[in-house]
Write a protein that holds these residues in place. Sequence first.
Motif, PDB file in Angstrom:
ATOM      1  N   GLY A   1      23.044 -20.918  22.641  1.00 12.90           N
ATOM      2  CA  GLY A   1      23.680 -20.366  21.451  1.00 12.90           C
ATOM      3  C   GLY A   1      23.524 -18.866  21.369  1.00 12.90           C
ATOM      4  N   ALA A   2      22.330 -18.371  21.693  1.00  7.88           N
ATOM      5  CA  ALA A   2      22.111 -16.923  21.685  1.00  7.88           C
ATOM      6  C   ALA A   2      22.963 -16.236  22.740  1.00  7.88           C
ATOM      7  CB  ALA A   2      20.632 -16.617  21.912  1.00  7.88           C
ATOM      8  N   ASP A   3      23.130 -16.900  23.887  1.00  7.21           N
ATOM      9  CA  ASP A   3      23.892 -16.299  24.980  1.00  7.21           C
ATOM     10  C   ASP A   3      25.387 -16.218  24.692  1.00  7.21           C
ATOM     11  OD1 ASP A   3      21.761 -15.702  26.549  1.00  7.21           O
ATOM     12  OD2 ASP A   3      22.046 -17.335  27.986  1.00  7.21           O
TER      13      ASP A   3
ATOM     14  N   VAL B   1      21.138 -19.452  15.421  1.00  8.83           N
ATOM     15  CA  VAL B   1      21.892 -19.715  16.645  1.00  8.83           C
ATOM     16  C   VAL B   1      21.721 -21.165  17.089  1.00  8.83           C
ATOM     17  CG1 VAL B   1      21.673 -17.319  17.381  1.00  8.83           C
ATOM     18  CG2 VAL B   1      20.004 -19.016  18.177  1.00  8.83           C
ATOM     19  N   GLY B   2      22.696 -21.640  17.854  1.00  5.29           N
ATOM     20  CA  GLY B   2      22.605 -22.952  18.478  1.00  5.29           C
ATOM     21  C   GLY B   2      22.855 -24.113  17.538  1.00  5.29           C
ATOM     22  N   ALA B   3      22.898 -25.318  18.142  1.00 10.82           N
ATOM     23  CA  ALA B   3      23.155 -26.525  17.373  1.00 10.82           C
ATOM     24  C   ALA B   3      22.032 -26.816  16.392  1.00 10.82           C
ATOM     25  CB  ALA B   3      23.348 -27.709  18.325  1.00 10.82           C
ATOM     26  N   GLY B   4      20.797 -26.509  16.770  1.00 11.69           N
ATOM     27  CA  GLY B   4      19.684 -26.701  15.849  1.00 11.69           C
ATOM     28  C   GLY B   4      19.784 -25.800  14.641  1.00 11.69           C
ATOM     29  N   GLY B   5      20.211 -24.566  14.856  1.00  5.96           N
ATOM     30  CA  GLY B   5      20.415 -23.650  13.739  1.00  5.96           C
ATOM     31  C   GLY B   5      21.512 -24.130  12.807  1.00  5.96           C
ATOM     32  N   ALA B   6      22.585 -24.666  13.407  1.00  2.00           N
ATOM     33  CA  ALA B   6      23.675 -25.201  12.592  1.00  2.00           C
ATOM     34  C   ALA B   6      23.198 -26.390  11.764  1.00  2.00           C
ATOM     35  CB  ALA B   6      24.840 -25.613  13.491  1.00  2.00           C
ATOM     36  N   ALA B   7      22.360 -27.238  12.352  1.00  4.06           N
ATOM     37  CA  ALA B   7      21.832 -28.390  11.615  1.00  4.06           C
ATOM     38  C   ALA B   7      20.959 -27.935  10.454  1.00  4.06           C
ATOM     39  CB  ALA B   7      21.033 -29.289  12.557  1.00  4.06           C
TER      40      ALA B   7
END
Length: 297
Positions: A194-196, A279-285
């Motif tokens: 996600g960061a990338d 960032v990333g799917a975890g951040g979205a969750a």
Amino acid sequence: MSAHRSLEGRVAVVTGAARGVGELLARKLSARGARIALVGLEPEALKEVCERLPTDSDHWHADVTDHEAMARVAQEVGQRFGKVDVVVANAGVAAGGPFADSDPEAWRRVVEVNLIGSAVTGRAFLPALTESRGYFLQIASLAAITPAPMMSAYCASKSGVEAFAHCLRAEVAHKGVKVGVGYLSWTDTDMVRGADRDDVMRELRQRLPWPANRTYPLGPAVDRIVAGIERRSAHVYAQRWLRGTQGVRGWLPGIIAIGGLRDMKRFEPRLAGVSKGLVGAGGAADERERTPGTRRG
């Protein structure tokens, strides 16, 4: 080095277990005979992970920053399995970009999840670990050893959890509880991918000196974490070269400052476009969990 302990029949709690390091760690611990309590914000994903584990396991939906929720989870895990032998404080989120332009809420959330969430997890499960003379593993990062521009919240939080774990180790050793710190460099997870997705963040990372500029495969990293859990190690290095950074960490802030002066000037015209959220799917969750009407599961 601590003696090797079989994981057969032991009960391991893993936070942030829906994906990435936590998900694979749960699978590998289960493959070694441990019964797993998975904790996280994505109940559907946790259920799927749980159903694939070969040992008796269960899952709990909870925000690691919520004292009451985690106290409830600790109580229910104890009732479900009868004991807790290992707790891995793995849950974490990240946000990038220059501090001056950062989203205050996202910056605060990184510190809350990574640092406060780890402390809440430790507080909730410490009574059970004391009873079992168990092991608490705090997942930290290369970010705890060396600072990095555009990562102020993440570096601050991971430095904080490292210090927290060192303090806790000294407090509970006489009770038979072991405390370890796990260090990972850039590892192939949703968070790093996600960061990338942000060009500036990706290029900044690629300009780091070798071997810190690489993305490492998840499997071997988690294998080393499992080995550290079996040994109840004080320090666990997911990439072997990270051990060597401990001896030079006093020099790293100055070195990074020199590189940062060059790189920040280079990238300044593009900084306004850097994403300010988690960032990333975890951040979205995590963001869904905190947004009324959008929680799933």
